[in-house]
Write a protein that holds these residues in place. Structure first.
Motif: not given
Length: 139
Positions: A55-76
């Motif tokens: 909402s903050l990005i769009m309200r101020n005239g920006g464009e929301v960009t997303t991609s698949a989050p990079q991550g890995f599962p924790a071992d414990s």
């Protein structure tokens, strides 16, 4: 909105999405009802941060960009909690650095509420981590 501010807000958005997914996943798979409730609550708050940032990005005239989050599962669980502490610290630093760049007091208040929640998450996670270590030491 400057391109730099838009870039940083979108990076924070990606971090919040990754946090939401990891808290949700760990909540669903931890096997401890108390931990499950805590982590599910964190996931809901991270989802609210996602909504606020978008909402903050769009309200101020920006464009929301997303991609698949990079991550890995924790071992414990301990590894997960340790990484979660680091992620909360990082979010607090990054949100705080962006506060003076926001154009309105309302935008700054929105971001400040996220900073406050991230600090609360950090405190809760630290207590959970200590509690889990204590519980496993008694076993």
């Amino acid at each position: 909105m400057s391109r730099t501010l838009q870039k940083y807000l979108n990076e924070l958005l990606q971090t919040e999405i990754a946090s939401f997914l990891e808290y949700s996943l760990r909540s669903a798979s931890c096997g401890d009802p108390c931990m499950e409730r805590e982590l599910a609550a964190f996931a809901l708050e991270e989802a609210e941060h996602i909504r606020q940032l978008m909402s903050l990005i769009m309200r101020n005239g920006g464009e929301v960009t997303t991609s698949a989050p990079q991550g890995f599962p924790a071992d414990s669980l301990d590894d997960f909690l340790e990484r979660s502490l680091a992620r909360e610290d990082d979010a607090i630093r990054r949100f705080t650095a962006l506060l003076p760049l926001l154009p309105t007091e309302g935008d700054r208040m929105t971001l400040q509420s996220s900073i406050d929640q991230e600090a609360q998450h950090r405190e809760h996670i630290e207590r959970l981590r200590v509690s889990c270590r204590f519980d496993s030491a008694r076993s």
